[in-house]
Design a protein around this motif. Structure first.
Motif, PDB file in Angstrom:
ATOM      1  N   ALA A   1       0.804  -1.145   0.079  1.00 43.53           N
ATOM      2  CA  ALA A   1      -0.150   0.040   0.042  1.00 43.53           C
ATOM      3  C   ALA A   1       0.790   1.283  -0.050  1.00 43.53           C
ATOM      4  O   ALA A   1       0.419   2.208  -0.756  1.00 43.53           O
ATOM      5  CB  ALA A   1      -0.988  -0.020   0.982  1.00 43.53           C
ATOM      6  N   ALA A   2       1.848   1.258   0.821  1.00 42.86           N
ATOM      7  CA  ALA A   2       2.883   2.335   0.679  1.00 42.86           C
ATOM      8  C   ALA A   2       3.319   2.509  -0.655  1.00 42.86           C
ATOM      9  O   ALA A   2       3.516   3.841  -1.051  1.00 42.86           O
ATOM     10  CB  ALA A   2       3.795   2.278   2.002  1.00 42.86           C
ATOM     11  N   TRP A   3       3.949   1.635  -1.144  1.00 44.21           N
ATOM     12  CA  TRP A   3       4.632   1.727  -2.465  1.00 44.21           C
ATOM     13  C   TRP A   3       3.436   2.398  -3.408  1.00 44.21           C
ATOM     14  O   TRP A   3       3.946   3.133  -4.311  1.00 44.21           O
ATOM     15  CB  TRP A   3       5.081   0.368  -2.963  1.00 44.21           C
ATOM     16  N   ALA A   4       2.352   1.659  -3.567  1.00 42.09           N
ATOM     17  CA  ALA A   4       1.324   2.427  -4.500  1.00 42.09           C
ATOM     18  C   ALA A   4       1.183   3.919  -3.963  1.00 42.09           C
ATOM     19  O   ALA A   4       1.017   4.674  -4.943  1.00 42.09           O
ATOM     20  CB  ALA A   4      -0.061   1.612  -4.193  1.00 42.09           C
ATOM     21  N   ALA A   5       1.163   4.242  -3.042  1.00 45.25           N
ATOM     22  CA  ALA A   5       0.893   5.694  -2.654  1.00 45.25           C
ATOM     23  C   ALA A   5       2.239   6.353  -3.105  1.00 45.25           C
ATOM     24  O   ALA A   5       1.994   7.460  -3.635  1.00 45.25           O
ATOM     25  CB  ALA A   5       0.705   5.982  -1.073  1.00 45.25           C
ATOM     26  N   ASN A   6       3.339   5.866  -2.775  1.00 41.13           N
ATOM     27  CA  ASN A   6       4.557   6.443  -3.448  1.00 41.13           C
ATOM     28  C   ASN A   6       4.345   6.703  -4.891  1.00 41.13           C
ATOM     29  O   ASN A   6       4.904   7.719  -5.652  1.00 41.13           O
ATOM     30  CB  ASN A   6       5.788   5.769  -2.908  1.00 41.13           C
ATOM     31  N   LEU A   7       4.121   5.571  -5.448  1.00 45.53           N
ATOM     32  CA  LEU A   7       4.043   5.437  -7.092  1.00 45.53           C
ATOM     33  C   LEU A   7       2.955   6.585  -7.481  1.00 45.53           C
ATOM     34  O   LEU A   7       3.206   7.097  -8.576  1.00 45.53           O
ATOM     35  CB  LEU A   7       3.581   4.066  -7.458  1.00 45.53           C
ATOM     36  N   LEU A   8       1.952   6.613  -7.000  1.00 43.78           N
ATOM     37  CA  LEU A   8       0.924   7.625  -7.256  1.00 43.78           C
ATOM     38  C   LEU A   8       1.368   8.793  -7.119  1.00 43.78           C
ATOM     39  O   LEU A   8       1.317   9.829  -8.216  1.00 43.78           O
ATOM     40  CB  LEU A   8      -0.282   7.567  -6.567  1.00 43.78           C
ATOM     41  N   LEU A   9       2.381   9.443  -6.288  1.00 44.69           N
ATOM     42  CA  LEU A   9       2.888  10.744  -6.123  1.00 44.69           C
ATOM     43  C   LEU A   9       3.642  10.912  -6.972  1.00 44.69           C
ATOM     44  O   LEU A   9       3.660  11.949  -7.546  1.00 44.69           O
ATOM     45  CB  LEU A   9       3.658  10.778  -4.729  1.00 44.69           C
ATOM     46  N   ARG A  10       4.669   9.927  -7.482  1.00 44.21           N
ATOM     47  CA  ARG A  10       5.683  10.160  -8.507  1.00 44.21           C
ATOM     48  C   ARG A  10       5.282  10.201  -9.738  1.00 44.21           C
ATOM     49  O   ARG A  10       5.611  10.883 -10.629  1.00 44.21           O
ATOM     50  CB  ARG A  10       6.866   9.146  -8.405  1.00 44.21           C
ATOM     51  N   SER A  11       4.196   9.350 -10.323  1.00 47.78           N
ATOM     52  CA  SER A  11       3.522   9.099 -11.471  1.00 47.78           C
ATOM     53  C   SER A  11       2.704  10.444 -11.804  1.00 47.78           C
ATOM     54  O   SER A  11       2.638  10.620 -12.933  1.00 47.78           O
ATOM     55  CB  SER A  11       2.957   8.071 -11.606  1.00 47.78           C
ATOM     56  N   GLN A  12       2.029  10.724 -10.912  1.00 49.79           N
ATOM     57  CA  GLN A  12       0.901  12.247 -11.140  1.00 49.79           C
ATOM     58  C   GLN A  12       1.357  13.382 -10.178  1.00 49.79           C
ATOM     59  O   GLN A  12       0.828  13.781  -9.291  1.00 49.79           O
ATOM     60  CB  GLN A  12      -0.442  11.596 -10.874  1.00 49.79           C
ATOM     61  N   PRO A  13       2.459  13.982 -10.639  1.00 50.85           N
ATOM     62  CA  PRO A  13       2.844  14.928  -9.527  1.00 50.85           C
ATOM     63  C   PRO A  13       1.872  16.217  -9.691  1.00 50.85           C
ATOM     64  O   PRO A  13       1.605  16.864  -8.655  1.00 50.85           O
ATOM     65  CB  PRO A  13       4.410  15.489 -10.292  1.00 50.85           C
ATOM     66  N   GLU A  14       1.326  16.615 -10.586  1.00 48.94           N
ATOM     67  CA  GLU A  14       0.337  17.694 -10.651  1.00 48.94           C
ATOM     68  C   GLU A  14      -0.705  17.332  -9.951  1.00 48.94           C
ATOM     69  O   GLU A  14      -1.463  18.115  -9.107  1.00 48.94           O
ATOM     70  CB  GLU A  14       0.140  18.113 -12.136  1.00 48.94           C
ATOM     71  N   GLU A  15      -1.332  16.174 -10.271  1.00 47.40           N
ATOM     72  CA  GLU A  15      -2.491  15.698  -9.486  1.00 47.40           C
ATOM     73  C   GLU A  15      -2.404  15.522  -7.741  1.00 47.40           C
ATOM     74  O   GLU A  15      -3.071  15.914  -7.100  1.00 47.40           O
ATOM     75  CB  GLU A  15      -3.078  14.577  -9.985  1.00 47.40           C
ATOM     76  N   SER A  16      -1.132  15.277  -7.635  1.00 46.62           N
ATOM     77  CA  SER A  16      -0.826  14.852  -6.244  1.00 46.62           C
ATOM     78  C   SER A  16      -0.580  16.324  -5.435  1.00 46.62           C
ATOM     79  O   SER A  16      -1.072  16.530  -4.479  1.00 46.62           O
ATOM     80  CB  SER A  16       0.492  14.390  -6.120  1.00 46.62           C
ATOM     81  N   ARG A  17      -0.118  17.270  -6.169  1.00 46.16           N
ATOM     82  CA  ARG A  17       0.060  18.665  -5.800  1.00 46.16           C
ATOM     83  C   ARG A  17      -1.244  19.178  -5.439  1.00 46.16           C
ATOM     84  O   ARG A  17      -1.536  19.728  -4.215  1.00 46.16           O
ATOM     85  CB  ARG A  17       0.895  19.607  -6.766  1.00 46.16           C
ATOM     86  N   GLN A  18      -2.239  19.175  -6.503  1.00 51.47           N
ATOM     87  CA  GLN A  18      -3.743  19.383  -6.132  1.00 51.47           C
ATOM     88  C   GLN A  18      -4.260  18.920  -5.001  1.00 51.47           C
ATOM     89  O   GLN A  18      -4.907  19.553  -4.066  1.00 51.47           O
ATOM     90  CB  GLN A  18      -4.294  19.453  -7.332  1.00 51.47           C
TER      91      GLN A  18
END
Length: 313
Positions: free
Chosen positions: A65-82
């Motif tokens: 689960a932590a890896w998937a959350a990290n992957l989301l942050l790195r793969s979608q930087p603009e969406e994660s910033r929002q």
């Protein structure tokens, strides 16, 4: 402004940065984490970076689960910033919104968390890892924690979670500061007219500030949803292209299979023709031999006749 942690991949002089190594590790699937960690640590030691090697070797393998959350942050930087901006706006709004405003924000929060957790699951599938239902729930819990808790937001924005995050229990509609609740129970004396006017002004200012925070939170949520819609549209386009490529590949395989079948038939026909040719050549040689024997026999017969007739014909 909430910012993601962005690190350069090289030091001055061309050496690889330990921060880039750690960022890579925490987006490496957990099953491959330990071998990759040892490879990076060994490379750092070979390069004379003993402290970097120690830091790399000390990195903890993330849960799925932590890896998937990290992957989301790195793969979608603009969406994660929002999403991080939405969390900041929500935390401001939750401090003093009324029940209706809190209900509206809670519904938006649930929709955004559900959408992002599904996106994380898709990214994991694309990387060869399928998330089970409990793991998916841990991803959602992590995203809820990021919205509710500034410390959790800071942890996730670093992109190196080792375990899933747990949302705080006090991020709930109707929560009020302890001093405010105590004041309601103590029934203070009624304020004087001047104090009442000041109190009205204060309440009006609080309402205005509350509405501004609510508006910012709604705008951040709408921006996040709009970005998600755009990403889904892009994903649909990519999926359509992938389907077309699969269909073209299938058609090519079918044509190749048909050609291979024709080639096999041609090989068989060629073999049969070669066999027929060999048999015909054998018959031709036999016929030539028979002809030669017949011609020899004719010559011998003619010589015999000449001897019998005294050499005259």
């Amino acid at each position: 402004m909430v910012a993601l942690s962005v690190r350069k991949g090289r030091r001055a002089g061309g050496d690889r940065d330990v921060e880039a190594d750690l960022d890579e590790l925490y987006t490496t699937p957990p099953s491959a984490f330990v071998p990759r960690r040892e490879t990076l640590a060994a490379a750092a030691r070979t390069a004379g970076r003993a402290e970097d090697a120690r830091r790399i070797h000390a990195a903890r393998r993330p849960t799925l689960a932590a890896w998937a959350a990290n992957l989301l942050l790195r793969s979608q930087p603009e969406e994660s910033r929002q999403f991080l901006e939405l969390g900041r706006a929500l935390r401001e709004a939750y401090r003093d919104l009324d029940a209706a405003g809190l209900k509206d924000l809670s519904a938006q929060r649930r929709r955004v968390v559900a959408a992002l957790s599904q996106q994380a699951a898709q990214l994991a599938r694309d990387a060869g890892q399928r998330l089970s239902e409990p793991v998916q729930q841990d991803v959602e819990a992590t995203l809820r924690a990021v919205l509710a808790d500034p410390d959790a937001a800071d942890q996730w924005s670093g992109g190196r979670l080792a375990t899933a995050l747990t949302p705080p229990s006090d991020f709930q509609p109707g929560t009020a500061p302890a001093a405010e609740k105590a004041g309601k129970r103590s029934h203070p004396p009624a304020p004087q007219p001047a104090a009442r006017a000041s109190k009205k002004d204060e309440l009006a200012e609080r309402r205005r500030a509350r509405q501004e925070r609510l508006q910012r939170a709604r705008e951040a949520a709408e921006a996040a949803k709009q970005h998600l819609r755009e990403e889904r549209a892009r994903q649909a386009d990519v999926d359509a292209e992938l389907q077309q490529a699969r269909e073209r590949a299938e058609q090519a395989h079918q044509r190749m299979a048909a050609l291979e079948k024709e080639m096999q038939q041609a090989r068989e026909e060629c073999g049969q023709a070669e066999n027929a040719q060999q048999e015909a050549e054998q018959r031709s040689r036999s016929a030539a031999d028979a002809l030669a024997r017949a011609e020899r026999k004719v010559r011998e017969s003619a010589q015999h006749v000449r001897r019998l007739t005294g050499g005259t014909t």
